[in-house]
Scaffold this motif. Structure first.
Motif: not given
Length: 223
Positions: A13-27
């Motif tokens: 039931x999201x009706x096509x609503x979305x969010x974009x998030x960015x993930x990052x990690x450094x080793x």
């Protein structure tokens, strides 16, 4: 850049609503192996003499590498070229002989031997040292671990946003885009013929390798 899409499914039931998030990690890790190209450049008026001298020096270098415990499987010829040499005097071309370049590519499993290998090769006639690089043997495994942490970072960000804004988050990502690739070997230094001729020793400091992973993740949500 790689993009991953899950199978088609309902979006709760999201009706096509979305969010974009960015993930990052450094080793940050220490390299455990090195690669280097080394060899000899010989010039002589007679081609056969140049060939003999080149072969003699390469044999001396190879024998010394075996003495240091370098496996024959980690030594291979990377270049062998024969070039005529010309000079120009008063606009006239004059033949000056031949130049032979014979290079070996080495993989050094014990990174602490890198400086010793270079010194030994120079003592046995090497006058060309190129493209020293440092890496780790199983770099893909380190990158995959870093990528996992980047995905977890993205998911945490999405959850924080949803909780703060009082949204219902679909926990299964709708799209994941990988924004990075495993890093190449880290270059160190290129030595010229003049530089190594005057060197007393070859200090080698491999430093650290930084492995970074970044992702863009799309989550559906409903209010």
């Amino acid at each position: 850049m790689n993009t991953y899409l899950p199978p088609n499914r309902q979006t709760n039931g999201s009706n096509g609503k979305f969010m974009k998030v960015y993930g990052e990690s450094t080793l940050i890790i220490k390299p455990d192996r090195s690669t280097v190209q080394l060899g000899v450049e010989v010039r002589n008026l007679e081609l056969s003499v140049a060939q003999q001298e080149s072969s003699r020096v390469i044999q001396l270098i190879t024998d010394s590498l075996f003495e240091l415990g370098i496996s024959p499987s980690n030594i291979q010829t990377s270049e062998y070229t024969i070039l005529p040499i010309y000079d120009y005097v008063d606009g006239n071309q004059q033949f000056k002989g031949y130049q032979i370049t014979h290079m070996l590519s080495l993989t050094i499993e014990n990174i602490e031997q890198t400086g010793v290998v270079i010194d030994m090769a120079v003592r046995n006639g090497a006058n060309r040292i190129l493209n020293i690089q440092f890496t780790v043997k199983h770099i893909d495994a380190y990158y995959q671990h870093t990528l996992q942490k980047a995905l977890e970072n993205a998911r945490t960000k999405a959850q924080v946003i949803a909780q703060t804004m009082r949204l219902s988050l679909d926990p299964i990502p709708a799209q994941i885009t990988e924004l990075t690739v495993p890093p190449p070997p880290m270059p160190f230094q290129t030595f010229s013929e003049v530089g190594i001729a005057h060197a007393q020793s070859t200090p080698v400091q491999p430093g650290n390798i930084e492995i970074e992973a970044k992702v863009e993740v799309k989550f559906y949500y409903s209010s």
